[in-house]
Enzyme design. Structure first.
Site, mmCIF file in Angstrom:
data_model
loop_
_atom_site.group_PDB
_atom_site.id
_atom_site.type_symbol
_atom_site.label_atom_id
_atom_site.label_comp_id
_atom_site.label_asym_id
_atom_site.label_seq_id
_atom_site.Cartn_x
_atom_site.Cartn_y
_atom_site.Cartn_z
ATOM 1 N N LEU A 11 0.828 -1.204 0.000
ATOM 2 C CA LEU A 11 0.000 0.000 0.000
ATOM 3 C C LEU A 11 0.869 1.264 0.000
ATOM 4 O O LEU A 11 0.632 2.198 -0.771
ATOM 5 C CB LEU A 11 -0.927 -0.025 1.220
ATOM 6 C CG LEU A 11 -1.998 1.070 1.287
ATOM 7 C CD1 LEU A 11 -2.890 1.039 0.057
ATOM 8 C CD2 LEU A 11 -2.827 0.893 2.552
ATOM 9 N N TRP A 14 2.690 2.118 -3.403
ATOM 10 C CA TRP A 14 1.927 2.647 -4.525
ATOM 11 C C TRP A 14 1.161 3.925 -4.190
ATOM 12 O O TRP A 14 0.776 4.657 -5.098
ATOM 13 C CB TRP A 14 0.984 1.565 -5.064
ATOM 14 C CG TRP A 14 1.781 0.481 -5.718
ATOM 15 C CD1 TRP A 14 2.060 -0.748 -5.217
ATOM 16 C CD2 TRP A 14 2.452 0.564 -6.970
ATOM 17 N NE1 TRP A 14 2.861 -1.446 -6.074
ATOM 18 C CE2 TRP A 14 3.111 -0.667 -7.174
ATOM 19 C CE3 TRP A 14 2.552 1.549 -7.949
ATOM 20 C CZ2 TRP A 14 3.864 -0.923 -8.309
ATOM 21 C CZ3 TRP A 14 3.311 1.293 -9.082
ATOM 22 C CH2 TRP A 14 3.964 0.071 -9.256
ATOM 23 N N GLU A 15 0.951 4.207 -2.946
ATOM 24 C CA GLU A 15 0.356 5.493 -2.582
ATOM 25 C C GLU A 15 1.422 6.579 -2.534
ATOM 26 O O GLU A 15 1.174 7.710 -2.935
ATOM 27 C CB GLU A 15 -0.352 5.378 -1.219
ATOM 28 C CG GLU A 15 -1.654 4.617 -1.263
ATOM 29 C CD GLU A 15 -2.682 5.267 -2.177
ATOM 30 O OE1 GLU A 15 -2.702 6.514 -2.287
ATOM 31 O OE2 GLU A 15 -3.461 4.519 -2.792
ATOM 32 N N GLY A 16 2.618 6.247 -2.034
ATOM 33 C CA GLY A 16 3.640 7.257 -1.862
ATOM 34 C C GLY A 16 3.270 8.195 -0.718
ATOM 35 O O GLY A 16 2.127 8.239 -0.274
ATOM 36 N N ARG A 138 0.516 -0.690 -10.824
ATOM 37 C CA ARG A 138 -0.049 -0.952 -9.499
ATOM 38 C C ARG A 138 -0.936 -2.188 -9.533
ATOM 39 O O ARG A 138 -0.861 -3.038 -8.641
ATOM 40 C CB ARG A 138 -0.845 0.257 -9.013
ATOM 41 C CG ARG A 138 -1.504 0.001 -7.651
ATOM 42 C CD ARG A 138 -2.107 1.242 -7.066
ATOM 43 N NE ARG A 138 -2.658 0.989 -5.729
ATOM 44 C CZ ARG A 138 -2.886 1.930 -4.825
ATOM 45 N NH1 ARG A 138 -2.633 3.205 -5.111
ATOM 46 N NH2 ARG A 138 -3.376 1.616 -3.645
#
Length: 430
Positions: A11, A14-16, A138
């Site tokens: 998580l 891919w969210e950063g 993603r």
């Protein structure tokens, strides 16, 4: 934990994380985002946060996504890693998208989770101008995570293996007797979690066997088991008006502030239930005066207008079965709307959205727009200011067909955390 260490890594990767607020790429402004993809009224231009605050918001937002996955896919047989991939997916696209997806329909139909995830997740990669490389990567990472490892923590219990999985054994070492739940289940949070964990441990066949045995045994003497008795209510729910996912029930609007009873300031609960009754049972309120004033008179036969039992008794007197619940989620409301049933909801209308307060207010949810994530609402008091608190207008009719932001309104509704909203579940007409 909501996720395993590998799940959190998926998580976060891919969210950063950005510690300064940044605008929406499409609008160039609202909604502003910060941290690990966190949005809300507290995120404003110029805001800078600490890594600790970003982590706290991530924990909260991920918990909401996980709760939505668990509820929307209840009964589906998925591994722990598959669930984590679906949580990452839901975090990214939203619970509304998951709820209406082909992915969900296939999983609920019992198709193998690995195949469904591998085939359906890659489809969710399109932007306004076509596929986006970042989303493609993603989705590929989520599929790879879902198909890796054994996921034994939430795998179905093999047929013939009794009891709970090993990691759910009682801490004091005593053998657990599931029949004890009949005597000690009081719908406490840890009890709900235990039942949900047990449900995830059973496969579809085992769940169906339990459902048949439980519902048959629980039917009163002389009555049919629950599935047959409830299958065809005498007055079916009205169909929802659907347009590209939009639900908008044509519920008549009633304002509390024009009451001739002098009880207007205390009538939000009664006016909300009266609107629902007038929609589901047209003509059931046919005496002199305004419909919600008539309904209030029925309520007062059973108690005060602020008391849920009195409201339920008044609805029952009009042939509507209902129950008061304090475990509401947005997905519960959408499910009701899809059945053509409006939803009376109780929430806090005073104070800022970050710290809502007040004695409580009731309104009626009449629709849902998944494209904008807005709830369509008949608010008997007028138009609320969801961010600052209070009301923008209390003029008669100003609360008709409002669009309340799901993100802001749910914070005033689920004030005790996910799954804590107050609402009246209208079942069907008798």
């Amino acid at each position: 934990m909501t996720l395993s260490p590998d799940g959190w890594q998926l998580l976060k990767r891919w969210e950063g994380c950005r510690l300064a607020a940044y605008p929406d790429p499409g609008s160039g402004g609202e909604p502003w985002t910060i941290g690990y993809g966190h949005t809300g009224p507290e995120v404003v231009p110029g805001l800078v946060i600490s890594p600790q605050q970003a982590e706290a918001w991530l924990q909260s937002d991920a918990a909401e996504a996980a709760a939505a996955v668990d509820q929307l896919l209840a009964g589906c047989s998925v591994t722990a890693r598959q669930r984590e991939a679906l949580v990452s997916f839901c975090f990214n696209v939203g619970a509304g998208a998951l709820e209406g997806s082909t992915l969900r329909r296939r999983l609920l139909a019992g198709e193998p989770a690995a195949r469904v995830i591998a085939e359906e997740l890659p489809r969710w990669c399109r932007g306004e101008n076509g596929p986006l490389e970042g989303l493609q990567r993603r989705r590929a990472a989520e599929v790879a995570h879902a198909l890796g490892g054994t996921g034994a923590a939430t795998s179905p219990v093999p047929s013939g293996q009794p009891g709970l999985p090993q990691d759910q054994a009682p801490v004091d070492g005593r053998p657990i007797q599931l029949r004890d739940a009949a005597a000690f289940h009081r719908d406490l949070p840890h009890q709900r979690q235990a039942w949900e964990a047990l449900q995830r441990s059973l496969n579809a066949e085992q769940l169906e066997q339990f459902a048949r045995a439980y519902r048959q045994a629980s039917a009163p003497a002389g009555q049919q088991p629950w599935p047959q008795a409830m299958a065809q209510p005498e007055t079916p729910a009205k169909p929802a008006a659907l347009h590209q996912g939009l639900i908008h029930l044509a519920v008549p609007y009633l304002a509390q502030n024009d009451s001739a009873t002098g009880q207007g300031p205390r009538m939000c609960f009664s006016s909300s239930c009266a609107m629902a009754a007038a929609y589901l049972r047209p003509g059931c309120l046919n005496g002199p005066g305004q419909l919600d004033d008539q309904f209030l008179a029925l309520v007062q036969r059973h108690g005060d207008s602020t008391e849920a039992p009195a409201q339920l008794a008044a609805l029952a007197g009009l042939g509507l079965r209902a129950r008061f619940r304090s475990d509401g989620r947005i997905t519960d409301l959408v499910a009701q709307l899809q059945r053509g049933l409006p939803c009376p909801v109780g929430w806090l209308h005073k104070g800022a959205v970050s710290a809502p307060s007040g004695g409580g207010h009731w309104s009626l949810v009449i629709g849902w727009d998944p494209a904008t994530r807005q709830l369509l609402m008949h608010d008997p008091n007028g138009e609320a200011d969801l961010v600052a608190g209070g009301y923008v207008s209390t003029a008669i009719g100003s609360g008709k067909g409002l669009r309340y932001s799901e993100r802001n309104w749910r914070r005033r509704w689920m004030v005790e955390g996910p799954g804590s909203g107050w609402w009246v579940e209208l079942l069907t007409a008798d």
